[in-house]
Scaffold this motif. Sequence first.
Motif, PDB file in Angstrom:
ATOM      1  N   UNK A  64       8.319  -4.982   7.414  1.00  0.00           N
ATOM      2  CA  UNK A  64       7.192  -6.057   7.313  1.00  0.00           C
ATOM      3  C   UNK A  64       7.291  -6.981   5.910  1.00  0.00           C
ATOM      4  N   UNK A  65       6.953  -8.422   5.864  1.00  0.00           N
ATOM      5  CA  UNK A  65       6.759  -8.423   4.320  1.00  0.00           C
ATOM      6  C   UNK A  65       5.258  -8.144   3.932  1.00  0.00           C
ATOM      7  N   UNK A  66       5.553  -6.682   2.995  1.00  0.00           N
ATOM      8  CA  UNK A  66       3.923  -6.604   2.259  1.00  0.00           C
ATOM      9  C   UNK A  66       3.364  -5.540   3.382  1.00  0.00           C
ATOM     10  N   UNK A  67       4.328  -4.492   3.063  1.00  0.00           N
ATOM     11  CA  UNK A  67       4.348  -3.855   3.933  1.00  0.00           C
ATOM     12  C   UNK A  67       5.305  -3.143   5.163  1.00  0.00           C
ATOM     13  N   UNK A 110      -8.113   1.660   8.403  1.00  0.00           N
ATOM     14  CA  UNK A 110      -7.810   0.792   8.934  1.00  0.00           C
ATOM     15  C   UNK A 110      -6.386  -0.373   8.525  1.00  0.00           C
ATOM     16  N   UNK A 111      -5.880  -0.936   9.269  1.00  0.00           N
ATOM     17  CA  UNK A 111      -4.675  -1.226   9.187  1.00  0.00           C
ATOM     18  C   UNK A 111      -4.027  -2.078   7.218  1.00  0.00           C
ATOM     19  N   UNK A 112      -4.925  -2.136   6.991  1.00  0.00           N
ATOM     20  CA  UNK A 112      -4.689  -2.758   5.457  1.00  0.00           C
ATOM     21  C   UNK A 112      -4.428  -1.235   4.471  1.00  0.00           C
ATOM     22  N   UNK A 113      -3.892  -0.378   5.014  1.00  0.00           N
ATOM     23  CA  UNK A 113      -3.427   0.789   4.125  1.00  0.00           C
ATOM     24  C   UNK A 113      -1.713   0.656   5.138  1.00  0.00           C
ATOM     25  N   UNK A 114      -1.485  -0.509   5.732  1.00  0.00           N
ATOM     26  CA  UNK A 114      -0.168  -0.599   5.740  1.00  0.00           C
ATOM     27  C   UNK A 114       0.373  -1.700   6.071  1.00  0.00           C
ATOM     28  N   UNK A 143       1.105  -1.497  -0.153  1.00  0.00           N
ATOM     29  CA  UNK A 143      -0.104  -0.151   0.325  1.00  0.00           C
ATOM     30  C   UNK A 143       1.301   1.365   0.167  1.00  0.00           C
ATOM     31  N   UNK A 144       0.238   2.443  -0.864  1.00  0.00           N
ATOM     32  CA  UNK A 144       1.198   3.592  -1.085  1.00  0.00           C
ATOM     33  C   UNK A 144       1.314   4.195   0.594  1.00  0.00           C
ATOM     34  N   UNK A 145       0.570   3.838   1.484  1.00  0.00           N
ATOM     35  CA  UNK A 145       1.081   4.422   2.805  1.00  0.00           C
ATOM     36  C   UNK A 145       2.668   4.412   3.282  1.00  0.00           C
ATOM     37  N   UNK A 146       2.137   2.723   3.346  1.00  0.00           N
ATOM     38  CA  UNK A 146       3.403   1.646   3.602  1.00  0.00           C
ATOM     39  C   UNK A 146       4.899   2.128   3.122  1.00  0.00           C
TER      40      UNK A 146
END
Lengths: 173, 401
Positions: free
Chosen positions: B151-154, B282-286, B87-90
């Motif tokens: 973290x893998x994915x963010x 929510x956490x999906x942005x991280x 995700x962009x935020x991450x």
Amino acid sequence: MEKEEVKKRIAEKFGDKVQIAERSEKRVYIYAENEVWVDLASFLFNDLDARFDTGVGIDDRDGVEVMFFFPFDREGYYVTVKTFAKKPYPELDSISPVIIGAKWIEQEIFEMYEVNFRNHPDLRPVLRSDTRPADFYPHKRENKCKLEMSRVKLDGKERTDEVAGRPLKGQNP
Amino acid sequence: MVKKIPIGPFHPILEEPEFFELHVDGENVIDIDMTIGWSHRGIEILSESKTWDQVPFLVERVCGICSCSHPYAYVKAVEDLLQVEVPKRAQYIRIITAELERLHSHLLWTGLAGHFIGYNTVFMWCWKYREPLLDILEAVTGNRNHYAMMRIGGVRRDVPPEEYGNIRKMLDKLWEKNDMLTKAIIDDPVIHARLKTVGIFNKDQCRLYGALGPTARAAGYDVDARRDHPIDAYGDLDFDVILCENGDVFDKAVVRQLENFEAIKIIRQCIDRLEEMGPMKDDSELCLEIGEIPPGEGIGVYEAPRGEVLHYIRSNGKNMPMRHKIRAPSFNNILTNEASVPGNTVAAAGLITAAVDPCYSCTERVGRVDVNTGERYVLSEGDLIRLSAEKTEEIRRQLGM
């Protein structure tokens, strides 16, 4: 140089001695026969103007897979050249006479996997201390198994779980 | 009459565990022999017994100063295997952490370089300016070092919006101080006399030896993984790759100083983008939900403060890497001493080996052997720093300062 052009020129020069696979937009993998290994590295570095990055060894049952990375920085992709040095005496020609930067990584692959790089200017161990046994190659499969078995024996059953890749009981990974 | 001066196995000044044997004729170095690996910790083999999610914590320990760069390259290698985009935020949070790390690493090097040549004021200044930077890292990640953000994915956590103002304020102050430091280095005639034309390593040599980072860019060898192999949002950000042309110790210092400005520019842009995004919903942005890692292989590269870090991973479908190769930039850069040290004096040798910015260890010793008499001397770290500082004093006197 553009990726398609690089693939075309390598295929033209080395024919069926190489197999080219494109895994993604920025990763090209080339499997080369032992006999064209140095020529291919030299061609990439000197003729196609790739940069030399580093190398990796991976031990397998029948031999050691050796791969070197050649990034094309302007175009933003990596070419990985792979070859396979067969056991029981894995041997390859060294690319250090062509690319000085490969010297240490070849020494490292030698001392970790016992791959003998022919024509290397100074194939002595680069990483380990002189007090370790000369015939011990830590990344070889058989030695890795011995290390893992000794950990099991010393540390008991729960350690077995960690060795097998499972987190220790009661601990959050 | 050729003598051999063994330096190490721990680094004379920067305390890196390496072994240098200088072959000298009087004061002049005519050859150098190097051995590395004195504190080989077996991290690669250890990584192969850790789960995919445990590895970032392990590879943070490869280097205390590059404790963001190694996990960054590792997670990018796994994401290369998975072919996912985080995700962009991450992406912005990753870049903020990594660039803050670059700033503190470069300041640390400049401070130590000042100390080695007898400019202890520079050393104290750099430490002072680095402190607020570490405070920000602590506020953002929870730690001054070993940030555990990747973290893998963010990433693991968001940057609290209330910290944006503090980060901006700190960066504004740092910009001023870095500007002052840069001018002090560029304008000082003693530093010019001490560092210019010392340890020259040219562009062609850089290519042959595979030099990376400021060591390469100081010679005009134009490599920077952030621009050449842009990961995450680096491709969307505006920054310059700093290049010099002489490849001497002075240019290596200048490249690092000027890169600090670029790092500040990058962090400011990331903060702006995060502000535009607004608070996290929510956490999906991280972080992405990552399931099992399929069989395959991946390459992750990141431009660490010292140069490009490369991580290669291979998966056989189990819950840990089957092979994990780590190549830190110092592995390539230390080899460059083979060409840059000969032709210089013993007093300059320590400075040249330090100019590639190798990492630290806690012990060091230097032995000096007279090959004709077999007589041995042991010089402490203090002795070497004194030798280097005396050389600077001599130049000062010659310049009438």
